[in-house]
Structure formats: C-alpha cells, structure tokens
Design a protein around this motif. Structure first.
Motif, PDB file in Angstrom:
ATOM      1  N   TRP A 216       0.840  -1.209   0.000  1.00  0.00           N
ATOM      2  CA  TRP A 216       0.000   0.000   0.000  1.00  0.00           C
ATOM      3  C   TRP A 216       0.871   1.255   0.000  1.00  0.00           C
ATOM      4  N   ASN A 217       1.960   1.242   0.744  1.00  0.00           N
ATOM      5  CA  ASN A 217       2.826   2.425   0.844  1.00  0.00           C
ATOM      6  C   ASN A 217       3.918   2.472  -0.216  1.00  0.00           C
ATOM      7  N   ASN A 218       3.990   1.435  -1.059  1.00  0.00           N
ATOM      8  CA  ASN A 218       5.069   1.378  -2.048  1.00  0.00           C
ATOM      9  C   ASN A 218       4.906   2.495  -3.071  1.00  0.00           C
ATOM     10  N   PHE A 219       5.995   3.196  -3.324  1.00  0.00           N
ATOM     11  CA  PHE A 219       5.974   4.270  -4.309  1.00  0.00           C
ATOM     12  C   PHE A 219       6.888   3.978  -5.489  1.00  0.00           C
ATOM     13  N   LEU A 220       8.086   3.471  -5.222  1.00  0.00           N
ATOM     14  CA  LEU A 220       9.071   3.321  -6.290  1.00  0.00           C
ATOM     15  C   LEU A 220       8.642   2.298  -7.335  1.00  0.00           C
ATOM     16  N   LEU A 221       8.115   1.147  -6.902  1.00  0.00           N
ATOM     17  CA  LEU A 221       7.746   0.105  -7.861  1.00  0.00           C
ATOM     18  C   LEU A 221       6.689   0.588  -8.854  1.00  0.00           C
ATOM     19  N   PRO A 222       5.560   1.171  -8.412  1.00  0.00           N
ATOM     20  CA  PRO A 222       4.607   1.682  -9.408  1.00  0.00           C
ATOM     21  C   PRO A 222       5.163   2.847 -10.219  1.00  0.00           C
ATOM     22  N   TYR A 223       6.046   3.635  -9.615  1.00  0.00           N
ATOM     23  CA  TYR A 223       6.655   4.751 -10.351  1.00  0.00           C
ATOM     24  C   TYR A 223       7.488   4.237 -11.516  1.00  0.00           C
ATOM     25  N   VAL A 224       8.155   3.106 -11.315  1.00  0.00           N
ATOM     26  CA  VAL A 224       8.979   2.523 -12.363  1.00  0.00           C
ATOM     27  C   VAL A 224       8.134   1.715 -13.352  1.00  0.00           C
ATOM     28  N   MET A 225       7.150   0.980 -12.856  1.00  0.00           N
ATOM     29  CA  MET A 225       6.423   0.012 -13.680  1.00  0.00           C
ATOM     30  C   MET A 225       5.289   0.616 -14.500  1.00  0.00           C
ATOM     31  N   LEU A 226       4.592   1.616 -13.969  1.00  0.00           N
ATOM     32  CA  LEU A 226       3.332   2.055 -14.554  1.00  0.00           C
ATOM     33  C   LEU A 226       3.467   3.395 -15.277  1.00  0.00           C
ATOM     34  N   ALA A 227       2.750   3.520 -16.384  1.00  0.00           N
ATOM     35  CA  ALA A 227       2.687   4.775 -17.128  1.00  0.00           C
ATOM     36  C   ALA A 227       1.248   5.284 -17.247  1.00  0.00           C
ATOM     37  N   ASP A 228       0.297   4.388 -17.216  1.00  0.00           N
ATOM     38  CA  ASP A 228      -1.115   4.755 -17.333  1.00  0.00           C
ATOM     39  C   ASP A 228      -1.643   5.151 -15.964  1.00  0.00           C
ATOM     40  N   ASP A 229      -2.083   6.400 -15.827  1.00  0.00           N
ATOM     41  CA  ASP A 229      -2.534   6.851 -14.507  1.00  0.00           C
ATOM     42  C   ASP A 229      -3.820   6.176 -14.067  1.00  0.00           C
ATOM     43  N   GLU A 230      -4.526   5.485 -14.960  1.00  0.00           N
ATOM     44  CA  GLU A 230      -5.695   4.714 -14.557  1.00  0.00           C
ATOM     45  C   GLU A 230      -5.300   3.498 -13.724  1.00  0.00           C
ATOM     46  N   LYS A 231      -4.038   3.091 -13.797  1.00  0.00           N
ATOM     47  CA  LYS A 231      -3.552   1.946 -13.032  1.00  0.00           C
ATOM     48  C   LYS A 231      -2.750   2.368 -11.803  1.00  0.00           C
ATOM     49  N   PHE A 232      -2.601   3.662 -11.577  1.00  0.00           N
ATOM     50  CA  PHE A 232      -1.791   4.146 -10.458  1.00  0.00           C
ATOM     51  C   PHE A 232      -2.393   3.717  -9.119  1.00  0.00           C
ATOM     52  N   PRO A 233      -1.543   3.369  -8.150  1.00  0.00           N
ATOM     53  CA  PRO A 233      -2.023   3.247  -6.764  1.00  0.00           C
ATOM     54  C   PRO A 233      -2.124   4.628  -6.129  1.00  0.00           C
ATOM     55  N   ILE A 234      -2.575   4.658  -4.900  1.00  0.00           N
ATOM     56  CA  ILE A 234      -2.835   5.942  -4.253  1.00  0.00           C
ATOM     57  C   ILE A 234      -1.545   6.735  -4.020  1.00  0.00           C
ATOM     58  N   THR A 235      -0.438   6.050  -3.742  1.00  0.00           N
ATOM     59  CA  THR A 235       0.818   6.767  -3.495  1.00  0.00           C
ATOM     60  C   THR A 235       1.263   7.533  -4.727  1.00  0.00           C
ATOM     61  N   LEU A 236       1.262   6.892  -5.875  1.00  0.00           N
ATOM     62  CA  LEU A 236       1.697   7.548  -7.103  1.00  0.00           C
ATOM     63  C   LEU A 236       0.680   8.577  -7.569  1.00  0.00           C
ATOM     64  N   GLY A 237      -0.599   8.290  -7.360  1.00  0.00           N
ATOM     65  CA  GLY A 237      -1.619   9.261  -7.735  1.00  0.00           C
ATOM     66  C   GLY A 237      -1.503  10.554  -6.953  1.00  0.00           C
ATOM     67  N   LEU A 238      -1.314  10.449  -5.632  1.00  0.00           N
ATOM     68  CA  LEU A 238      -1.155  11.657  -4.820  1.00  0.00           C
ATOM     69  C   LEU A 238       0.132  12.395  -5.182  1.00  0.00           C
ATOM     70  N   TYR A 239       1.161  11.667  -5.580  1.00  0.00           N
ATOM     71  CA  TYR A 239       2.403  12.325  -6.002  1.00  0.00           C
ATOM     72  C   TYR A 239       2.168  13.172  -7.251  1.00  0.00           C
ATOM     73  N   THR A 240       1.383  12.648  -8.203  1.00  0.00           N
ATOM     74  CA  THR A 240       1.102  13.441  -9.400  1.00  0.00           C
ATOM     75  C   THR A 240       0.284  14.682  -9.058  1.00  0.00           C
ATOM     76  N   LEU A 241      -0.645  14.538  -8.114  1.00  0.00           N
ATOM     77  CA  LEU A 241      -1.394  15.714  -7.666  1.00  0.00           C
ATOM     78  C   LEU A 241      -0.469  16.741  -7.020  1.00  0.00           C
TER      79      LEU A 241
END
Length: 288
Positions: A216-241
């Motif tokens: 739930w708190n992981n940020f680096l893995l989704p930051y590296v793996m994901l490009a589509d913001d529809e698949k972002f977890p909450i950590t990466l989504g809040l970072y983009t905000l």
C-alpha cells in the motif's frame, strides 16, 4: 521461583521509571504530530490552509472531499481501488507462498535446505529499491510492463515472510502431531492445510499485514512500472497531484485530504487484524 519485588522510593511508594516513559512519550509525539497535522489541515479550505494557525481546525473538509471526488471524474477513488487490489491480492498471495515455503523449510529435512534458507536470509538483507529496475527490465522483456501483473508479481515472494513463517512453523507445528496424522492416513496436503495452516495462522496474519502495508505504501515500484494513470495506486496518484500543485496551489488541499483518506484503510485493517491476533493466540494457548 523467585517472587517479583518492587523497588520502593524514599516514602515507600513505587519508583517510576521516568526516563523510559519520557522517551516513549517523545516517540509517540514524533509519530502522532504529523498525523494530527494532516487531520487538521484536511479540514481547511484553500484560503485557510496557509493563513491560519497550524493546528486550528477549518471549515472546508466536506468541500475538499467533494472537490477530490469530482477531480477528473473521481480518479482518486480509482487510485484507492487499485491500491486495495494490489495490496489485498498481493498480500494474500504472499502469505500463501510464505506459508508453503516456510512450512517446507521448517518441518521437512531435504538436501540443500540450509542453502535455500541462507539464500532467503540474503534476500531479506537486499533492499527492495535495488530490485525495482531489474524487475522492470525483466517484466518489460516479457511484455508485462504497465500492467496489473507488473505490480502483483514482484509482491508475491517475500523473503522476510518465508523466513518468519519458517521460524513460526518450526516452533508451533509439533513433529509428533504430523507423524500421528500420517499414521492415520492423512496426505501431506491435508496435514498442511488442515493442521499446519491453522496452527501457523498468527504468523500468516503477521505476514499478510506487513505485506499489505508495504504494498500500500510502495511508491518506487509503481513509479517505475506504470505509465497509465488509470492503473496508479494511491501513493503515485497523490504524487502526481502534488507535482501539479506547484503550478496549481489549489490542489494542495486535495492532496492533504487524499492523504488522510489513504491512511484510514490501514488503521481499519490493523484494528480488525489485531482482533484475530488475540483470538488465534488465545485459541492456541487453550489447545496447548
């Protein structure tokens, strides 16, 4: 058995250990003050956030919640659902793999067992941040980058979870009970699923909780793996905000409100699992 004695003060009262108590209080304040700030800041609207006293509550919480829900057609709740999916399924699969691996290492003797266990211990010492880029390159070669599997597969195997279950299985599953089950004709799968897993349940719940919080708190893995913001977890989504808040300060209130909402599932999960911890430990002591 030596009876417990209490140290008496000058007037016969019990002496209080002030130094450890003070250290614990300072540690509690260090952890709770940021949470208190988030709770208070989430109640402030855009004009109150930077103009009022830090811990003075505001009047804009429900407006912030409404704006957050309306932002990009409710993508915040999509991020929350993604995090729940990644963390819930990933932690469940990790607990299952840890149960099988830890049970095999703790209750069976086979050639190479110690070598495998030492490799797992070495995996515990490797920070997950070191593995993020190699995992991305591997999954990218397989065509799995920017997919849900790219988030789930690296989360399934937890060296610490296998290590913890191995220690727990060796201590909580008696070899005599396993031999008795074999003599009664039980298969190895039946022994594992009907005897070992219930006895290891407190350890498995611990593994599930650690993995859930970690994913739930992981940020680096989704930051590296994901490009589509529809698949972002909450950590990466809040970072983009937050990144957009540099040019749109009005988004800061949405980020803070989102942080508050993102903490609530973890608190609720811990309260629920704490109940099962108590029940499992109590039932284990009664059976013993």
């Amino acid at each position: 058995m030596t009876p417990l004695t209490l140290t008496a003060g000058p007037k016969g009262g019990r002496r209080t250990a002030w130094v450890p108590t003070l250290v614990l209080l300072l540690g509690a304040l260090y952890c709770l003050i940021p949470i208190a700030w988030v709770v208070v800041a989430a109640t402030k609207d855009r004009s109150e956030l930077f103009s009022t006293f830090t811990f003075a509550p505001g009047s804009g919480f429900f407006r912030n919640l409404s704006d957050l829900t309306a932002y990009r057609d409710g993508i915040f709740w999509r991020w929350m659902a993604n995090s729940a999916f990644y963390a819930g399924l990933g932690a469940l699969l990790s607990a299952a793999v840890s149960a099988a691996g830890g049970y095999a290492l703790g209750r069976f003797a086979f050639r190479g067992r110690e070598a495998v266990f030492k490799m797992i211990l070495a995996g515990v010492l490797v920070p997950s941040i070191v593995l993020a880029v190699p995992q991305y390159l591997l999954l990218s070669k397989l065509g799995m980058a920017d997919s849900y599997l790219a988030m789930l597969l690296p989360s399934i195997l937890s060296p610490y979870g296998v290590y913890l279950v191995r220690i727990y299985a060796a201590a909580s599953v008696p070899a005599e009970l396993m031999e008795a089950a074999r003599m009664d004709g039980a298969s190895e799968w039946r022994i594992f699923s009907r005897i070992a897993v219930p006895m290891m349940m407190p350890g498995l719940i611990t593994v599930f909780l650690f993995q859930f919080v970690g994913i739930w708190n992981n940020f680096l893995l989704p930051y590296v793996m994901l490009a589509d913001d529809e698949k972002f977890p909450i950590t990466l989504g809040l970072y983009t905000l937050l990144a957009q808040g540099a040019s749109q300060p009005a988004l800061y209130t949405l980020v803070i409100t989102g942080c508050l909402l993102a903490v609530l599932p973890l608190i609720g999960l811990f309260l629920v699992i704490q109940r099962f911890w108590s029940l499992d430990l109590l039932s284990g002591s009664v059976k013993a």
